[in-house]
Design a protein around this motif. Sequence first.
Motif, PDB file in Angstrom:
ATOM      1  N   CYS A 131      28.620  15.962  67.996  1.00 21.89           N
ATOM      2  CA  CYS A 131      27.582  15.254  69.178  1.00 21.89           C
ATOM      3  C   CYS A 131      27.513  15.861  70.109  1.00 21.89           C
ATOM      4  CB  CYS A 131      28.205  13.892  69.220  1.00 21.89           C
ATOM      5  SG  CYS A 131      27.319  12.780  70.424  1.00 21.89           S
ATOM      6  N   GLN A 132      26.124  16.016  70.578  1.00 24.86           N
ATOM      7  CA  GLN A 132      25.763  16.923  71.823  1.00 24.86           C
ATOM      8  C   GLN A 132      25.511  15.743  73.101  1.00 24.86           C
ATOM      9  OE1 GLN A 132      25.385  20.269  71.362  1.00 24.86           O
ATOM     10  NE2 GLN A 132      26.475  19.848  69.595  1.00 24.86           N
ATOM     11  N   HIS A 168      30.669   8.499  66.522  1.00 23.10           N
ATOM     12  CA  HIS A 168      30.317   9.862  66.720  1.00 23.10           C
ATOM     13  C   HIS A 168      31.307  10.663  66.488  1.00 23.10           C
ATOM     14  CE1 HIS A 168      26.684   8.925  68.970  1.00 23.10           C
ATOM     15  NE2 HIS A 168      27.053   7.641  68.863  1.00 23.10           N
ATOM     16  N   CYS A 185      19.810  11.846  63.831  1.00 25.13           N
ATOM     17  CA  CYS A 185      20.244  13.061  64.617  1.00 25.13           C
ATOM     18  C   CYS A 185      20.373  14.133  63.756  1.00 25.13           C
ATOM     19  CB  CYS A 185      21.766  12.613  65.092  1.00 25.13           C
ATOM     20  SG  CYS A 185      22.392  14.017  65.708  1.00 25.13           S
ATOM     21  N   ARG A 191      23.392  13.628  73.537  1.00 25.13           N
ATOM     22  CA  ARG A 191      21.821  13.481  74.166  1.00 25.13           C
ATOM     23  C   ARG A 191      21.482  11.934  74.124  1.00 25.13           C
ATOM     24  NH1 ARG A 191      17.943  15.936  70.363  1.00 25.13           N
ATOM     25  NH2 ARG A 191      18.750  14.361  69.027  1.00 25.13           N
ATOM     26  N   ASP A 192      22.067  11.180  73.371  1.00 23.36           N
ATOM     27  CA  ASP A 192      21.647   9.720  73.337  1.00 23.36           C
ATOM     28  C   ASP A 192      20.424   9.522  73.045  1.00 23.36           C
ATOM     29  OD1 ASP A 192      22.328   7.019  73.551  1.00 23.36           O
ATOM     30  OD2 ASP A 192      21.975   6.776  75.592  1.00 23.36           O
ATOM     31  N   GLY A 216      25.329  14.083  64.327  1.00 27.28           N
ATOM     32  CA  GLY A 216      26.556  13.735  65.295  1.00 27.28           C
ATOM     33  C   GLY A 216      27.060  12.363  65.210  1.00 27.28           C
ATOM     34  N   TYR A 217      26.280  11.362  64.643  1.00 23.05           N
ATOM     35  CA  TYR A 217      26.487   9.897  64.622  1.00 23.05           C
ATOM     36  C   TYR A 217      26.759   9.544  63.098  1.00 23.05           C
ATOM     37  CZ  TYR A 217      21.950   8.119  63.727  1.00 23.05           C
ATOM     38  OH  TYR A 217      20.629   7.857  63.267  1.00 23.05           O
ATOM     39  N   CYS A 252      20.097   8.701  69.427  1.00 20.16           N
ATOM     40  CA  CYS A 252      20.644   8.633  68.229  1.00 20.16           C
ATOM     41  C   CYS A 252      19.641   7.867  67.327  1.00 20.16           C
ATOM     42  CB  CYS A 252      21.774   7.885  68.013  1.00 20.16           C
ATOM     43  SG  CYS A 252      22.974   8.676  69.641  1.00 20.16           S
TER      44      CYS A 252
HETATM   45  S1  SF4 Z   1      21.209  12.234  68.912  1.00 18.29           S
HETATM   46 FE1  SF4 Z   1      22.975  13.208  68.089  1.00 18.29          FE
HETATM   47  S2  SF4 Z   1      24.052  14.704  69.472  1.00 18.29           S
HETATM   48 FE2  SF4 Z   1      22.455  13.158  70.409  1.00 18.29          FE
HETATM   49  S3  SF4 Z   1      24.225  11.823  71.173  1.00 18.29           S
HETATM   50 FE3  SF4 Z   1      23.190  10.867  69.255  1.00 18.29          FE
HETATM   51  S4  SF4 Z   1      24.445  11.642  67.606  1.00 18.29           S
HETATM   52 FE4  SF4 Z   1      24.908  12.966  69.808  1.00 18.29          FE
END
Ligand code: SF4
Length: 574
Positions: free
Chosen positions: A237-238, A221, A247, A240-241, A251-252, A243
């Motif tokens: 990466c925000q 991330h 995304c 938000r989990d 972010g990942y 993923c």
């Molecule tokens: S969806 Fe994107 S912004 Fe959200 S936690 Fe996963 S990598 Fe980070």
Amino acid sequence: MPDTTQVNINNKAQAQNTYDAIVIGSGISGGWAAKELCELGLKTLVLERGRNIEHIKDYPTATTPIWEFPHRTRMLEKDIKDNPVISQCYAFTEDNAHFFVKDKEHPYVQEKPFTWVRGYQVGGKSIMWGRACQRWSDFSFGGPARMGYAVDWPIRYADVEKWYGHVERFAGICGNKDGVPDIPDGDYLPPFEMNCVEQEMKRKISEKYKDRYMVHGRWAHLTKPNPIHLEQGRGQCQARDLCTRGCPYGGYFSSVSSTLPWAKKTGNLTIRPHSVVHSIIYDEKKGKASGVRIIDANTKESIDYFARIIFVNAAAMNSNLILLNSKSNRFPNGLGNDSGILGKYVAHHNYRGSVNGDYDGPEDKYYFGRNPSQPMIANYRNLGKQDTDFIGGYLTFCGAYRGGANPQGDQIGADYKEALTEPGGWRVFMYMQGEVVPREANHVRLHPDLKDPYGIPQLITSVSYTDNDEKLLKDFLDQSKEMMEAIGCTNVVQHDNKWAPGLDIHEMGGCRMGKDPKTSMLNKWNQLHHCSNVFVTDGACMTSTGNQSPSILYMTLTARAANYAVGEMKKMNL
Ligand code: SF4
Ligand SMILES: Cc1cc2nc3c(=O)[nH]c(=O)nc-3n(C[C@H](O)[C@H](O)[C@H](O)COP(=O)(O)OP(=O)(O)OC[C@H]3O[C@@H](n4cnc5c(N)ncnc54)[C@H](O)[C@@H]3O)c2cc1C
């Protein structure tokens, strides 16, 4: 159906279909092969069996709130019934199901239960992967030689160290530098914070055990993107989990957000989706592979593509299938398979054990966002020498969170609704990622009669646990319970989910690396001992499984092999 011994030649078509390099598969490892080969100036064709996926545009659910899904992301009973295999995967949910292979679409034969989780699209499983990334240590590379199983790896940590850094800096891996022997420190971005109870867990574990280290999650991330990540068009990466839906911030790390667009920018990349690789074509006169035969998934037409080097990155089981199906007079049992090893010593990770408990933590404390990473306890078993009654070790993922509110009394009305807005008490969890020792009996092979929709033999999977796995599981359950109690947890419950092999989604082996061509398929550069212009750099190459999450090692071996291959092409006219 195409005859695998005949090359479909027509001179003009051959020239049009000729590249410097072919990469089979566009997932985590194929993306890296494409990036490195294109950057090194090779006109590279990526053959991908699934549909195209474009970063952001093809993440249809990425920003959909949970209440807008008809079933709040749960799967219907009917979908579960129709998909007894894939519905076992935790990530196969209403918001992600479009990235997973459905059972009926791509049949295989389970001689013993094997839950094969696949993602057939550009990006492969890199779109839905869990993103945990620890480095291997010499304890893992040296494990087989030290404890007498499989064969000795032809490489050690020093051979891959610089390539780990190369991959980590580009992909963006967060983590702390902890100086823990079994998971060497990498080139990391800052880690996600541990919450207050996790910090307590870490403190109490290190107080009680001098050889057990709980560290921040090492995860793919961008906690603090560097210029190289921004250049890829990716952002922070925000937390938000969400993923596994893809995304929109990048972010990942995934192939579609990172390596493939980067390769495309060189002008050297061609991706051909809907191209189901049937086999690798072997040129008996030249004594090397000349190209790859595909079946176009839409037209069912058989087409040949040609190149000087070929990277096999279809994910371990499919790479085995392709190699086994690449038969010629020289290699009647599959490409490069003089040793008879191909398809054998298949292995995976043991994810069966978990332990949960309550923790009397501060009720006035919460945590920021939804941390998409998890802390981990590095393996502490059989490091220097064998100190248990089993072989191998395990890494423990762990963490603490506030459970859901569970208001008592009438389950209706304003008071009940109000009570639901409060978080519940603290819960603590641990679950295992255990090494599974590769055995000859654990194998895959081609079905003699059954074919898939493209006329390619179906894969038979014959993989099971051993007594060693049961002992390792028991040790994990006992040790984790002890640690939970030392932390101060109550109501500690041990659980064996009895998952079949495969559901760990860490398929490995079948085309292992080794020093001796009589007992292995690949040399220390992931090059087939007996067909030097073919490189296998996905999980199929794994000599043993270690206890670390494997994908960052596939990426590392791929980058290393690609750079080696290009050097050899120049020197030896591969
Ligand atoms: S969806 Fe994107 S912004 Fe959200 S936690 Fe996963 S990598 Fe980070
Ligand atoms: C839910 C989930 C969680 C995971 N968590 C983690 C984790 O935390 N850490 C970790 O290290 N790993 C994790 N993994 C595993 C990780 O995704 C795989 O190890 C990784 O993607 C393997 O890379 P690969 O390149 O070998 O295969 P893939 O990424 O699967 O790519 C293979 C590609 O080859 C294509 N292909 C297959 N057969 C053919 C053919 N015949 N012709 C043409 N193309 C073909 C496929 O369509 C696919 O696009 C997880 C996976 C899942 C699904």
